[in-house]
Design a protein around this motif. Structure first.
Motif, PDB file in Angstrom:
ATOM      1  N   UNK A 214       5.126  68.233 119.342  1.00  0.00           N
ATOM      2  CA  UNK A 214       3.846  68.613 120.230  1.00  0.00           C
ATOM      3  C   UNK A 214       3.292  69.880 120.147  1.00  0.00           C
ATOM      4  N   UNK A 215       2.854  70.449 121.155  1.00  0.00           N
ATOM      5  CA  UNK A 215       2.163  71.614 121.097  1.00  0.00           C
ATOM      6  C   UNK A 215       3.285  72.986 120.969  1.00  0.00           C
ATOM      7  N   UNK A 216       4.287  72.572 121.475  1.00  0.00           N
ATOM      8  CA  UNK A 216       5.542  73.630 121.218  1.00  0.00           C
ATOM      9  C   UNK A 216       5.657  73.731 119.642  1.00  0.00           C
TER      10      UNK A 216
ATOM     11  N   UNK B 290      -2.480  77.942 120.871  1.00  0.00           N
ATOM     12  CA  UNK B 290      -3.270  79.311 120.927  1.00  0.00           C
ATOM     13  C   UNK B 290      -2.481  80.460 120.127  1.00  0.00           C
ATOM     14  N   UNK B 291      -1.837  80.282 118.990  1.00  0.00           N
ATOM     15  CA  UNK B 291      -1.073  81.271 118.197  1.00  0.00           C
ATOM     16  C   UNK B 291      -2.050  81.260 116.919  1.00  0.00           C
ATOM     17  N   UNK B 292      -1.695  82.255 116.325  1.00  0.00           N
ATOM     18  CA  UNK B 292      -2.683  82.410 114.971  1.00  0.00           C
ATOM     19  C   UNK B 292      -1.631  81.616 113.843  1.00  0.00           C
ATOM     20  N   UNK B 293      -2.427  81.281 112.604  1.00  0.00           N
ATOM     21  CA  UNK B 293      -1.865  80.602 111.786  1.00  0.00           C
ATOM     22  C   UNK B 293      -0.734  80.797 111.241  1.00  0.00           C
ATOM     23  N   UNK B 294      -0.059  81.879 111.267  1.00  0.00           N
ATOM     24  CA  UNK B 294       1.256  82.427 110.778  1.00  0.00           C
ATOM     25  C   UNK B 294       2.206  82.676 112.010  1.00  0.00           C
TER      26      UNK B 294
ATOM     27  N   UNK C 177       5.905  84.474 127.119  1.00  0.00           N
ATOM     28  CA  UNK C 177       5.098  83.436 127.100  1.00  0.00           C
ATOM     29  C   UNK C 177       3.639  83.741 127.112  1.00  0.00           C
ATOM     30  N   UNK C 178       2.916  82.971 126.741  1.00  0.00           N
ATOM     31  CA  UNK C 178       1.553  83.041 126.936  1.00  0.00           C
ATOM     32  C   UNK C 178       0.711  83.007 128.316  1.00  0.00           C
TER      33      UNK C 178
ATOM     34  N   UNK D  60       3.771  78.073 127.140  1.00  0.00           N
ATOM     35  CA  UNK D  60       4.079  78.075 125.736  1.00  0.00           C
ATOM     36  C   UNK D  60       4.588  79.467 125.315  1.00  0.00           C
ATOM     37  N   UNK D  61       5.175  79.505 124.355  1.00  0.00           N
ATOM     38  CA  UNK D  61       5.793  80.588 123.918  1.00  0.00           C
ATOM     39  C   UNK D  61       4.654  81.613 123.303  1.00  0.00           C
TER      40      UNK D  61
END
Length: 234
Positions: A59-61, A66-70, A206-207, A212-213
């Motif tokens: 899932x989102x984890x 909300x993180x960059x592609x890398x 966390x964000x 979310x991490x």
């Protein structure tokens, strides 16, 4: 310990703000028709033949919400494996808001879209089921169906688990929390018991949503998961 449980409970409840309000069945239908994106599948054809192919189905984890592609779980795991001497491509098959039913609906689509059979599929689903109060019996059924499909295709598998927020009640938590160790034992799959262990209680990892991490949190998770993945790929 009680304080830690309270923090986990509050943080896990916040996960629902990042999830779609769709029902279990709607989520399954949507995810089956719209995911995964073709880019990582196409990339798989260009990798060297001796490179291990790993799929992260979650899932989102897993998706890198909300993180960059890398910065998400899949790319960080891929880099970490290479640092550990394991040449690997980790395909991101995470979909934000996905339930176990959604994962079950799309697992065949994900596998059939790859250039070859994976060397390992990591399954991390169930958090959204719990947050929506869906039946643990149904969650167990869906995750087992995914593992059974992997077994049918002779694909090695690994599980990352989730724990029920204490405010779900003792009966619910007892039924939900047992899903992951039970299925890991039944299918002989390595298990990382709680994906957010050591992260969910540390706001620095966390964000802003408190669940979310962030990039540092992903690095913490991967540092603990990578040894199990390395062993599973041997």
């Amino acid at each position: 310990m009680a304080k830690r449980h309270l923090v986990v409970a509050v943080a896990l409840v916040h996960l629902s703000t990042a999830c779609s309000p769709a029902t279990d069945e709607q989520s399954a239908a949507t995810n089956a028709s719209s995911a995964p994106a073709p880019a990582p599948v196409a990339r798989a054809t260009a990798e060297a033949a001796d490179t291990k192919l790993v799929v992260a189905l979650g899932d989102s984890l897993y998706a890198g919400y909300n993180l960059g592609p890398t910065e998400g779980f899949a790319p960080v795991l891929e880099r970490t494996l290479k640092e550990r001497g394991v040449a690997a491509q980790v395909v991101n098959a995470g979909v934000s808001g996905d339930t176990s039913a959604g994962g079950r609906a799309r697992v065949a689509f994900v596998l059939d879209g790859l250039a070859r059979k994976p060397d390992l599929v990591i399954v991390g689903l169930g958090a959204n089921d719990m947050l929506r109060g869906l039946s643990p019996a149904r969650t167990r059924e869906n995750i087992e169906a995914i593992l059974a499909e992997l077994k049918r295709r002779d694909i090695p598998m690994m599980l990352t688990g989730m724990v029920a927020a204490p405010n779900m009640g003792a009966d619910y938590a007892g039924a939900f929390n047992a899903i992951y160790p039970d299925l890991a034992k039944k299918y002989g799959a390595p298990l990382y018991p709680f994906f957010l262990d050591g992260v969910i209680t540390d706001r620095r990892l966390l964000l802003g949503d408190g669940i979310h991490p962030n990039p540092a949190g992903v690095n913490r998770v991967v540092s603990k998961v990578a040894p199990l993945v390395t062993e599973a790929l041997k």
